[in-house]
Motif scaffolding. Sequence first.
Motif, PDB file in Angstrom:
ATOM      1  N   TYR A   1       0.419  -5.930   4.941  1.00  0.00           N
ATOM      2  CA  TYR A   1       1.836  -5.880   5.301  1.00  0.00           C
ATOM      3  C   TYR A   1       2.453  -4.530   4.980  1.00  0.00           C
ATOM      4  N   HIS A   2       3.089  -3.974   5.988  1.00  0.00           N
ATOM      5  CA  HIS A   2       3.787  -2.693   5.886  1.00  0.00           C
ATOM      6  C   HIS A   2       5.186  -2.867   6.472  1.00  0.00           C
ATOM      7  N   SER A   3       5.967  -1.789   6.424  1.00  0.00           N
ATOM      8  CA  SER A   3       7.183  -1.727   7.224  1.00  0.00           C
ATOM      9  C   SER A   3       7.346  -0.280   7.664  1.00  0.00           C
ATOM     10  N   TYR A   4       8.025  -0.024   8.801  1.00  0.00           N
ATOM     11  CA  TYR A   4       8.752  -1.004   9.565  1.00  0.00           C
ATOM     12  C   TYR A   4       8.454  -0.807  11.044  1.00  0.00           C
TER      13      TYR A   4
ATOM     14  N   ILE B   1       0.868  -1.191   0.000  1.00  0.00           N
ATOM     15  CA  ILE B   1       0.000   0.000   0.000  1.00  0.00           C
ATOM     16  C   ILE B   1       0.902   1.236   0.000  1.00  0.00           C
ATOM     17  N   HIS B   2       1.944   1.178   0.806  1.00  0.00           N
ATOM     18  CA  HIS B   2       2.929   2.257   0.823  1.00  0.00           C
ATOM     19  C   HIS B   2       4.106   1.869  -0.063  1.00  0.00           C
ATOM     20  N   ALA B   3       4.384   2.740  -1.022  1.00  0.00           N
ATOM     21  CA  ALA B   3       5.295   2.396  -2.108  1.00  0.00           C
ATOM     22  C   ALA B   3       6.697   2.003  -1.647  1.00  0.00           C
ATOM     23  N   ARG B   4       7.227   2.745  -0.675  1.00  0.00           N
ATOM     24  CA  ARG B   4       8.635   2.563  -0.322  1.00  0.00           C
ATOM     25  C   ARG B   4       8.899   1.366   0.572  1.00  0.00           C
ATOM     26  N   GLU B   5       7.850   0.675   1.033  1.00  0.00           N
ATOM     27  CA  GLU B   5       8.028  -0.422   1.983  1.00  0.00           C
ATOM     28  C   GLU B   5       8.266  -1.729   1.221  1.00  0.00           C
ATOM     29  N   TRP B   6       9.431  -1.807   0.571  1.00  0.00           N
ATOM     30  CA  TRP B   6       9.713  -2.883  -0.378  1.00  0.00           C
ATOM     31  C   TRP B   6       9.674  -4.271   0.233  1.00  0.00           C
TER      32      TRP B   6
END
Length: 484
Positions: free
Chosen positions: A372-375, A246-251
């Motif tokens: 799932y996200h980070s971090y 969902i959030h682009a940078r959370e590879w």
Amino acid sequence: MGSWTRMVVLLPFFTSTFCTPLINELEPGKDWPTRGSVKQPYNQTDDVQDPIEASTTTSELVNETPSSGKDELEDITIIARAAEGNAKVDYSGAQLWKVSTEKNGVRVILGRLKRRNLIATWAGNQTYVDVLIKPNAVANVTRVFSRENISYDIIIDDLQKRINEENPPLDENEIELQNRRGHRMTWKQYHRLQDIHEFLDYLATTYPKIVSVNTIGKSYEGRDLKVLRISNGNPSNKAIFIDGGIHAREWISPATVTFFINQIAENFAEESEDFKGIDWYFLPVVNPDGYEYTHLVDRLWRKNRKPAYAGRACFGTDLNRNFGYRWGGKGASSNPCSEIYRGSRAFSEPESRALSEFIKTSAANFSAYLTYHSYGQYLLYPWGYDNAVPPDHKDLDVVGKNIAEAIQKTGGSKYSVGSSSGLLYPASGGSDDWVKAQGVKYTFTVELSDTGRYGFILPTTNIEPVARESLAGLRILASYVSKL
Ligand SMILES: [Zn+2]
């Protein structure tokens, strides 16, 4: 090749959906149940009972300030801009600091620095915030911190160096394996969207009895939103929906979700009866435009890529503030330049709308939703919009703690479990709140590794350990879902 593959993949789907039951018996996993009518929403008046006694006020956390009045400019975090023509954003000299927020007034000072566009905040909890210092602001911010006696550790002293080292090319052995496998996906590298999508199609072609792929919509820039389903076709199965990116940078998130897909699809026969008795739905990249943008232009982009409105310089909505349950409340901004811009209205974005419509119109018996996200290593359950919990929060807490225990036993990572508003800070418009409000019982936001050493720039050597321990947690969830 793309459209041909899609035809091959979708043809059995259409035939099983619209043709005779005999076809369903032959390829039971192909049948995606849909309903004509929309599910009744969760009773909104039930959700405010049992408020959590918030031990600390977290709403002051600077990166998630409520969007009211003059505070709205606080979270505009343009750390660096790409030159015209989409050159890559350069983070040379930018630093990541872990800043203790236990001293009174620290958050106010951080808010001020943020308004002056000298810093951005990445993640944090009640005791610390990870702060990104803009390259030409390091001396200035150092002076402010020393004057105000604020303690901090420099975690990353040159962010661009870390970005350059994060995702090295595969070695020759890996490339040879890649060529032999029939898809390019590995868990030794962060892959572009095309590799991920071709991998999903590959599995559907290779395991047609249990795996199928369906495009549930398009992103703003026209990329496919691909959902992969793994099912033995038993109509009494419970279902679990899992998404990432969902959030682009959370590879690490799409990498982990695709790892799950690979493990389950490749080893389905060896899985437990509990595990096989679930219809698994995966949307590994909810925000494909943002994801590609982080590969091509700005490694730290978070939102989608829809322009707020014509003539504005600011792009993107935070998709995890755009869902339609208690939309527009705390921890979301009405400012299009903000990192946590909620969008012009609930479900204003094609990506959040497609995901929600898929869940609403599916007749799958969704009993769990993991996003799932980070971090930070958290397992968070609703509500996110404010310090309140749903009536069954004790069940969620027990399952969350058991998942965390399995993760720690498998890979050693320690996850904290709690409601997102209670453990972190209120954030309204999240996908988890909306899905919970649809009546899906076990709804969790998972903040994957790490706890801030690398933050979003987690080296590729971490992909397999992180994904493997997370899979152990998923098996625990499956056992609870099968008991429902
Ligand atoms: Zn996130």
